[in-house]
Design a protein around this motif. Structure first.
Motif, PDB file in Angstrom:
ATOM      1  N   GLU A 442       0.663  -1.165   0.005  1.00  0.00           N
ATOM      2  CA  GLU A 442      -0.017   0.005   0.088  1.00  0.00           C
ATOM      3  C   GLU A 442       0.727   1.354   0.202  1.00  0.00           C
ATOM      4  OE1 GLU A 442      -3.526   0.185  -0.101  1.00  0.00           O
ATOM      5  OE2 GLU A 442      -3.101  -1.564  -0.933  1.00  0.00           O
ATOM      6  N   ARG A 445       2.110   1.502  -3.463  1.00  0.00           N
ATOM      7  CA  ARG A 445       1.188   2.225  -4.434  1.00  0.00           C
ATOM      8  C   ARG A 445       0.969   3.661  -4.210  1.00  0.00           C
ATOM      9  NH1 ARG A 445      -4.530  -0.970  -3.764  1.00  0.00           N
ATOM     10  NH2 ARG A 445      -5.437   0.235  -5.693  1.00  0.00           N
ATOM     11  N   HIS A 455       2.369   0.017 -11.149  1.00  0.00           N
ATOM     12  CA  HIS A 455       0.921   0.266 -10.497  1.00  0.00           C
ATOM     13  C   HIS A 455       0.092  -0.970 -10.598  1.00  0.00           C
ATOM     14  CE1 HIS A 455       0.205   3.863  -8.392  1.00  0.00           C
ATOM     15  NE2 HIS A 455       0.809   4.708  -9.255  1.00  0.00           N
ATOM     16  N   VAL A 456       0.049  -1.590 -11.867  1.00  0.00           N
ATOM     17  CA  VAL A 456      -1.114  -2.513 -11.852  1.00  0.00           C
ATOM     18  C   VAL A 456      -0.710  -3.958 -11.197  1.00  0.00           C
ATOM     19  CG1 VAL A 456      -1.706  -4.174 -13.657  1.00  0.00           C
ATOM     20  CG2 VAL A 456      -1.347  -1.936 -14.394  1.00  0.00           C
ATOM     21  N   VAL A 458       1.107  -3.952  -8.660  1.00  0.00           N
ATOM     22  CA  VAL A 458       1.128  -3.754  -6.890  1.00  0.00           C
ATOM     23  C   VAL A 458      -0.357  -3.754  -6.649  1.00  0.00           C
ATOM     24  CG1 VAL A 458       1.518  -2.087  -5.145  1.00  0.00           C
ATOM     25  CG2 VAL A 458       3.286  -2.388  -6.938  1.00  0.00           C
ATOM     26  N   ALA A 459      -1.135  -3.111  -7.504  1.00  0.00           N
ATOM     27  CA  ALA A 459      -2.586  -2.992  -6.962  1.00  0.00           C
ATOM     28  C   ALA A 459      -3.060  -4.337  -7.195  1.00  0.00           C
ATOM     29  CB  ALA A 459      -3.540  -2.004  -8.246  1.00  0.00           C
ATOM     30  N   SER A 460      -2.678  -5.294  -8.234  1.00  0.00           N
ATOM     31  CA  SER A 460      -3.500  -6.676  -8.218  1.00  0.00           C
ATOM     32  C   SER A 460      -3.141  -7.462  -6.946  1.00  0.00           C
ATOM     33  CB  SER A 460      -2.858  -7.295  -9.377  1.00  0.00           C
ATOM     34  OG  SER A 460      -3.303  -8.673  -9.603  1.00  0.00           O
ATOM     35  N   ARG A 461      -1.929  -7.438  -6.497  1.00  0.00           N
ATOM     36  CA  ARG A 461      -1.360  -8.133  -5.433  1.00  0.00           C
ATOM     37  C   ARG A 461      -1.990  -7.779  -4.287  1.00  0.00           C
ATOM     38  NH1 ARG A 461       4.994  -8.358  -4.441  1.00  0.00           N
ATOM     39  NH2 ARG A 461       4.949  -8.489  -6.678  1.00  0.00           N
ATOM     40  N   SER A 462      -2.220  -6.369  -3.968  1.00  0.00           N
ATOM     41  CA  SER A 462      -2.679  -5.785  -2.865  1.00  0.00           C
ATOM     42  C   SER A 462      -4.274  -6.417  -2.607  1.00  0.00           C
ATOM     43  CB  SER A 462      -2.893  -4.273  -2.991  1.00  0.00           C
ATOM     44  OG  SER A 462      -1.557  -3.707  -2.599  1.00  0.00           O
ATOM     45  N   GLU A 463      -5.114  -6.510  -3.828  1.00  0.00           N
ATOM     46  CA  GLU A 463      -6.200  -6.707  -4.111  1.00  0.00           C
ATOM     47  C   GLU A 463      -6.493  -8.187  -3.427  1.00  0.00           C
ATOM     48  OE1 GLU A 463      -9.274  -4.997  -4.228  1.00  0.00           O
ATOM     49  OE2 GLU A 463      -7.985  -3.239  -4.451  1.00  0.00           O
TER      50      GLU A 463
END
Length: 470
Positions: A442, A445, A455-456, A458-463
């Motif tokens: 986070e 991000r 970004h993509v 990191v966002a995917s792994r965070s979700e």
């Protein structure tokens, strides 16, 4: 009849880039890029932070006495620091020319910061040369700052004011400030280079004229063959092939924060080495790969037990008794008699550098985990995290190794979160503990530049982590 207005080619090219980026001439302010916590992180991790007092002192007279604003940004045009009198700050705040806002061309169009970053040269932009109408009462001069180590732009220094045009000397002034910052960075780099050469030259001597010692950014620090020092190769990756400037192909062997390049072509086996004053042992013990050692350029793969022993002897350069080494390896269940056969086998592999009474290493020692420790102590978080490819001997159950592994993991994570920029956090996120660290992801991000392709991922792994996935 009025003469037609001549637009400088530099400005017309910038207008075209701004148009292609979709910048609206009616935009009212630059976009916010950093919240307060993320701004503090970005400032702490930026290589210009130690040199801020020098830059402020150099430009303070201009900013304070002429209603000008001094601005320092990162490579993405995000403002990290500003300095100027209250009236200039109030006017700048109204257009987002303030700490935490982004001034790249794709964010707010042609301007002294974004255009200098886009061209890689000092530039000035006057009044109506700006794309955004709200900037037509402003003029600015910016100069990019280039990191001498990586040869990449790392930021911009800018002077802006609400005037129709800046004095012509202003471009020269910001360019001089940028060159002074670069010279400071180069002095730091040369000092690091000299320390690295002193520690690692024995490995190069072990390869005769064939080997090459390079930084993680691909700068050649030393080479057996003439004419290569000071040149560049592509940034090496462990075990990957690297093309040398003389046409040879070499394989990159990590040596702490540097790499030894071993040519794969015509190299005479067992070539006579130039003896060093003492042997140099370098240990690679971080991460899930096979632990191994380099002894003056020659590689030895290590068993887990031998790797544990070498790690403990590296941690205790004055030596350990058999009972103490046994306690560190086995806990209360071990004995010096258990250690003795392992030391014998290790001595068969590495020779006389493994000494007894007490057990110790009779040579200079470099170890990746010790280098990470040192870099953290020196505040070089980015280099420490890049080198930290994973935990120390993750399969080891030796009590002392577990303790060192846990302490180092906590230090790396904490400093990456508290002081690491985008690149350091990204490097941490690629390690085994970092892949599932939601707080680190986070934070990453928040500090990644807008449009960064990472970004993509990191966002995917965070979700996935937020939804309970692996």
């Amino acid at each position: 009849m009025h003469d037609p207005v001549t637009v400088r080619p530099l400005i017309s090219a910038s207008w075209r880039r701004s148009r292609e980026a979709g910048v609206d001439a009616a935009v009212e302010a630059a976009p916010l890029a950093f919240e307060r916590d993320s701004l503090a992180d970005a400032r702490g991790a930026h290589p210009l932070r130690p040199h801020l007092p020098m830059l402020e002192a150099l430009l303070r007279g201009v900013a304070d006495e002429t209603e000008h604003l001094m601005v320092i940004t990162d490579a993405a045009g995000r403002v990290l620091w500003t300095q100027g009198p209250p009236a200039a700050r109030r006017a700048a705040d109204a257009i987002g020319l303030a700490e935490g806002f982004r001034w790249s061309e794709d964010a707010i169009g042609t301007n002294g910061i974004g255009t200098a970053l886009a061209t890689g040269r000092p530039e000035y932009v006057y009044a109506a040369e700006h794309v955004a109408h709200i900037l037509h009462r402003w003029s600015c001069a910016g100069a990019p700052i280039i990191d001498p180590d990586s040869a990449r732009v790392i930021g911009c220094i800018d002077v802006s004011a609400t005037v129709p045009a800046l004095h012509p000397a202003m471009v020269a002034l910001v360019a001089a400030a940028a060159r002074l910052a670069e010279s400071r960075l180069e002095n730091e780099m040369r000092a690091r280079d000299e320390r690295t050469r002193e520690r690692l030259l024995p490995h190069l001597r072990g390869l005769g004229e064939a080997g090459v010692l390079v930084t993680a950014t691909g700068r050649i620090l030393a080479a057996g063959a003439p004419g290569l020092r000071g040149r560049r190769v592509p940034a090496p990756e462990p075990g990957a092939a690297v093309a040398l400037p003389d046409g040879r192909v070499a394989v990159a062997e990590p040596l702490g924060e540097a790499f030894l390049l071993r040519p794969t072509g015509r190299v005479v086996a067992n070539a006579p080495a130039h003896p060093a004053s003492e042997p140099l042992l370098t240990l690679s013990l971080l991460g899930d790969g096979t632990p191994h050692a380099l002894l003056d350029g020659r590689r030895f793969d290590l068993t887990l037990r031998h790797a544990e022993i070498l790690a403990l002897l590296a941690l205790h350069p004055h030596g350990l008794s058999g009972d103490r080494l046994s306690l560190y390896l086995y806990g209360d269940d071990g004995s010096s008699a258990t250690v003795r056969p392992e030391i014998h086998r290790l001595r068969q592999q590495l020779g006389g550098i493994v000494r007894a009474r007490p057990y110790r290493l009779g040579c200079a020692v470099e170890a990746d985990f010790l280098t990470v420790r040192r870099l953290l102590d020196e505040g070089d978080v980015g280099a420490a995290v890049r080198l930290y490819g994973g935990e120390l001997l993750p399969r080891s159950d030796a009590p002392a190794i577990r303790a060192e592994r846990d302490e180092l993991a906590v230090r790396v994570r904490r400093q990456a979160l508290d002081r690491g920029g985008a690149d350091a956090l990204w490097a941490y996120a690629q390690t085994e503990p970092g892949r599932t660290d939601l707080e680190a992801l986070e934070r990453l991000r928040a500090v990644l530049p807008v449009g960064d392709p990472r970004h993509v991922a990191v966002a995917s792994r965070s979700e996935r982590l937020l939804n309970g996935g692996p």
